[in-house]
Design an enzyme around this catalytic site. Structure first.
Site, mmCIF file in Angstrom:
data_model
loop_
_atom_site.group_PDB
_atom_site.id
_atom_site.type_symbol
_atom_site.label_atom_id
_atom_site.label_comp_id
_atom_site.label_asym_id
_atom_site.label_seq_id
_atom_site.Cartn_x
_atom_site.Cartn_y
_atom_site.Cartn_z
ATOM 1 N N THR A 134 27.246 15.670 17.576
ATOM 2 C CA THR A 134 26.664 16.933 17.339
ATOM 3 C C THR A 134 25.426 17.353 18.122
ATOM 4 O OG1 THR A 134 25.763 18.497 15.766
ATOM 5 C CG2 THR A 134 25.278 16.161 15.317
ATOM 6 N N THR A 157 28.751 21.241 15.856
ATOM 7 C CA THR A 157 29.167 19.881 15.964
ATOM 8 C C THR A 157 30.697 20.255 16.567
ATOM 9 O OG1 THR A 157 28.044 19.762 13.822
ATOM 10 C CG2 THR A 157 29.415 17.869 14.619
ATOM 11 N N GLY A 199 31.319 22.038 11.566
ATOM 12 C CA GLY A 199 31.232 23.102 10.386
ATOM 13 C C GLY A 199 29.727 23.005 9.510
ATOM 14 N N GLY A 200 28.788 22.325 10.229
ATOM 15 C CA GLY A 200 27.475 22.291 9.298
ATOM 16 C C GLY A 200 27.565 21.742 7.992
ATOM 17 N N SER A 232 22.724 13.868 7.379
ATOM 18 C CA SER A 232 23.837 14.515 8.100
ATOM 19 C C SER A 232 24.940 14.817 7.272
ATOM 20 C CB SER A 232 24.107 14.010 9.352
ATOM 21 O OG SER A 232 25.179 14.612 10.130
#
Length: 574
Positions: free
Chosen positions: A411, A393, A473-474, A452
Site C-alpha cells: 500500500t 491498497t 479496502g482500507g 495497519s
C-alpha cells in the site's frame, strides 16, 4: 470549457456503479501455476516468471514490482506492505513485514487531514527492502529478470484502464498538490483518461538501479540521497539515515484455526490477529445451518456484531509490539472468543450506538504477566474515525506447480499516498495510520510501525495450502477477507461465487451498517427493525475492497483463481 468537461466526467462516474452480474462465468483454472492480482499485466508478470522456471516467490515479487507501476494509485516502491509465504516441501510458513515505518525524527503533532498530501506524511518506505529480502531468501531467478516487467511498463508505458482513470479523476485535487505528480498523471492540467498511455521514465531509472544493486540501489547512494534531500526540502521528516537503517523482517505468521482449517496471516501490528479473533468468535455458531448472510438477517447481525468487537479490540490492544505489549495469546484464545460471542445480543445491536461498543478483557487469557515492552506504558484509547473511506491498497496471490504459495498486500496508505513524487517514485502517507491521541498505543513515535488493516492470508487444509486470499479496502480489509473466507469454508462457494457475493461492513468507529444492494431486501428491512442504521450501496462498490484469491483443489490438483470485479484485475492460470 475544460473545467466544465472535467466536472461532467466526474458527475457521470459518480452515477455509474459497478454491477454484480448474475451472468454465467467461466472459472479460471490451471494445474502448473496461478496468479491473481488487481491488474492483468501484474498477473501476467507472475506467470512469466513461473514459465521461466521461477517459483511462487519469484513470481510474487515480480508481480509486486509490476503492480506498483501499472496500479500506481494503490502501491509502489514508495510504500510498504507484507507477505505470507508457505513452502510446501518444507511445510514451513513465513511472514515478511515491510510496512512503512516512522522516521527517527517523527513529528510530535500531525494533522492527518491537512498534512496527508504533503511530504510531512511520508514514512520510510519498505517495499524495496521487503521484496528484495523475499527474493534473496526464497527466490531462484536473477533479480534483473524479476524486475524486467516493471521496468518495461514504466519505460515504455501501458494503457490506463477504467479503474485507474476513475481514480485519477477522483483524486485530481490530491494529485495537483505536487507539480511532479501532475506531470505523470495529467496532460496540460487535464487528468489522463482510460486508454491513454502512462509512461514513467524516471521511475524506470530508479527500478534499474534496484535491478543492478538490489536494496542498496534504493536505500543508499545517489537515489537515497536525492530522495532524503527532496523530502526534507518539502518539509518532510525522513532522512538519509532513516533510509539506510530500514530493515524488513522475517518471522512466523499469525496462527489460528477455523473449523479444522489452519489460518496463517499477517503479524502485528497488521491485522491477521483480528481475522483470527473474528473467525474464533464465529466458530461458536453454525453459519451454514443458519443460512447465508445475504439471505438471513440473523446471520448478518451476528457477523456485524462480531466485526464491532474485533475492531474495538484492535483499537485498544494492538500497536507495534516494540512499543506496546499486545495480548496475542488472549486475542487469539478460543476461550476469549467464546466470551466475546456470549456477549452478543442475538436480537439487536448492543450497545445500540456502534461507537459505544465495549472492549473485551483479553489479558486474563494471556497466561503471562501483563507488562509493557519498551520504555513507556501505554493504555488503549479511542480513535476518532476511519483513516480511509474508500478501497486503497492492492493485493496479489501466487501458487506455483510445487504448491508453494504467496499472499501479498502492499500500500501507499491511501489512494496516491502523499501525492509526492521524487525520482519517479510516488511516496506513502503512512503517517496518517498513526493516532493523533496521545494515550493511544498507536500514537506517533520515532522508528515505529503504524497499525495497519492489511491481512494477507493462507489457509491450510491437512497441512497443505487450500485458500490463498487477501484484499485492499482500507478499514474494510479485515471484514472483507473474513466474509469471503466464510463464503468458501462455511457456504462451500467456488471462488467466483464467494467473490461476487454481496458484502457488508461495520465496526465501532462508523455510524452505519454498510450493505451492498445484492443483500436481500427483506434482510435489509429486518436489520432496520432490529435497530441497525443501514446505508445501502447500489451495485458492487470499490468501498468493499477487491479480493484476490486462489483455491487449490487437493483431490484434482487444480488451481482456481478469482480477481474481484469491484476493481480491474485478472486471475491467470496455466
Amino acid at each position: 470549457m475544460k473545467k466544465l468537461k472535467f466536472n461532467l466526467i466526474i458527475a457521470l462516474l459518480l452515477v455509474i456503479p459497478f454491477v454484480l452480474t448474475a451472468q454465467t462465468y467461466k472459472l479460471t483454472s490451471g494445474s502448473n501455476g496461478m496468479a491473481a492480482s488487481a491488474h492483468p499485466l501484474a498477473s501476467q508478470a507472475a506467470i512469466d516468471m513461473l514459465q521461466k522456471g521461477g517459483n511462487a516467490v519469484d513470481a510474487a515479487v515480480a508481480a509486486a514490482f509490476a503492480i506498483g507501476v501499472v496500479e500506481p494509485d494503490g502501491s509502489g516502491i514508495g510504500g510498504g506492505g507484507s507477505m505470507v509465504i508457505y513452502l510446501k516441501d518444507k511445510k514451513k510458513s513465513f511472514y515478511i513485514n515491510y510496512y512503512a515505518k516512522s522516521p527517527g525524527n517523527a513529528p510530535v503533532n500531525f494533522n492527518s487531514k491537512k498534512q496527508r498530501h504533503t511530504a510531512e506524511s511520508i514514512c520510510v518506505p519498505g517495499t524495496v527492502a521487503g521484496l528484495t529480502l523475499a527474493h534473496k531468501k526464497f527466490g531462484s531467478l536473477p533479480l534483473s529478470t524479476i524486475l524486467e516487467p516493471a521496468i518495461h511498463y514504466a519505460e515504455k508505458g501501458f494503457k490506463i484502464d477504467a479503474t485507474l482513470a476513475s481514480l485519477i479523476l477522483d483524486r485530481a485535487e490530491a494529485i495537483m498538490s505536487d507539480s511532479v505528480t501532475v506531470s505523470v498523471f495529467m496532460d496540460d492540467g487535464f487528468p489522463k483518461m482510460e486508454g491513454d498511455l502512462l509512461v514513467q521514465k524516471d521511475l524506470a531509472k530508479t527500478l534499474k538501479e534496484i535491478s543492478k544493486k538490489g536494496a542498496k540501489g534504493f536505500y543508499k547512494g545517489k537515489v537515497a540521497e536525492s530522495i532524503a534531500e527532496e523530502i526534507q526540502k518539502r518539509g518532510g521528516y525522513l532522512s538519509l539515515n532513516d533510509l539506510k537503517r530500514y530493515k524488513a523482517t522475517i518471522s512466523s505468521p499469525m496462527h489460528g484455526s477455523y473449523r479444522g482449517y489452519e489460518v496463517l496471516s499477517s503479524g502485528i501490528p497488521q491485522s491477521g490477529i483480528s481475522l483470527v479473533e473474528g473467525l474464533n468468535i464465529l466458530e461458536n455458531v453454525d453459519l451454514k445451518k443458519m443460512g447465508h448472510y445475504s439471505e438471513n438477517s440473523k446471520t448478518l447481525h451476528i457477523m456485524a456484531e462480531t466485526f464491532r468487537k474485533i475492531y474495538t479490540d484492535r483499537n485498544y490492544f494492538m500497536a507495534d509490539p516494540e512499543f506496546f505489549k499486545v495480548p496475542v495469546n488472549g486475542l487469539t484464545s478460543k476461550a476469549y472468543a467464546k466470551e466475546r460471542f456470549n456477549a452478543i445480543n442475538q436480537l439487536k445491536p448492543e450497545p445500540k450506538r456502534y461507537r459505544d461498543t465495549e472492549k473485551g478483557m483479553p489479558y486474563k487469557y494471556e497466561n503471562i504477566e501483563k507488562k509493557k515492552s519498551g520504555s513507556k506504558k501505554h493504555s488503549g484509547s479511542d480513535e476518532t474515525k476511519d483513516v480511509e473511506d474508500k478501497g486503497s491498497t492492492t493485493h496479489l496471490n501466487v501458487v506455483d506447480k510445487d504448491g508453494n504459495a504467496v499472499s501479498l498486500t502492499q500500500t501507499l496508505g491511501t489512494f496516491f499516498g502523499s501525492a509526492q513524487t521524487i525520482n519517479g517514485v510516488l511516496f506513502n502517507c503512512a503517517m496518517t495510520n498513526f493516532s493523533s491521541l496521545k494515550k493511544s498505543p498507536n500514537k506517533i513515535e520515532n522508528n515505529k510501525f503504524p497499525r495497519s488493516t492489511i491481512t494477507p492470508t493462507i489457509i491450510l487444509k491437512d497441512n497443505k495450502p487450500y485458500l490463498v486470499i487477501g484484499s485492499p479496502g482500507g478499514s474494510r480489509i479485515i471484514s472483507t477477507v473474513l466474509q469471503v473466507i466464510v463464503n468458501v469454508l462455511d457456504y462451500e462457494m467456488n471462488v467466483e461465487e464467494a467473490n461476487r457475493a454481496p458484502r457488508f461492513y461495520t465496526q465501532r468507529f462508523v455510524d452505519y451498517l454498510h450493505l451492498e444492494s445484492g443483500i436481500d431486501k427483506k434482510v435489509i428491512e429486518e436489520l432496520k427493525e432490529m435497530g441497525h442504521p443501514v446505508r445501502v450501496y447500489q451495485g458492487a462498490d470499490l468501498f468493499f475492497g477487491g479480493v484476490q484469491m486462489i483455491l487449490i483443489d487437493q483431490k484434482t490438483g487444480k488451481y482456481y483463481g478469482s480477481a474481484d470485479i469491484r476493481r480491474g484485475g485478472k486471475a491467470i492460470g496455466y
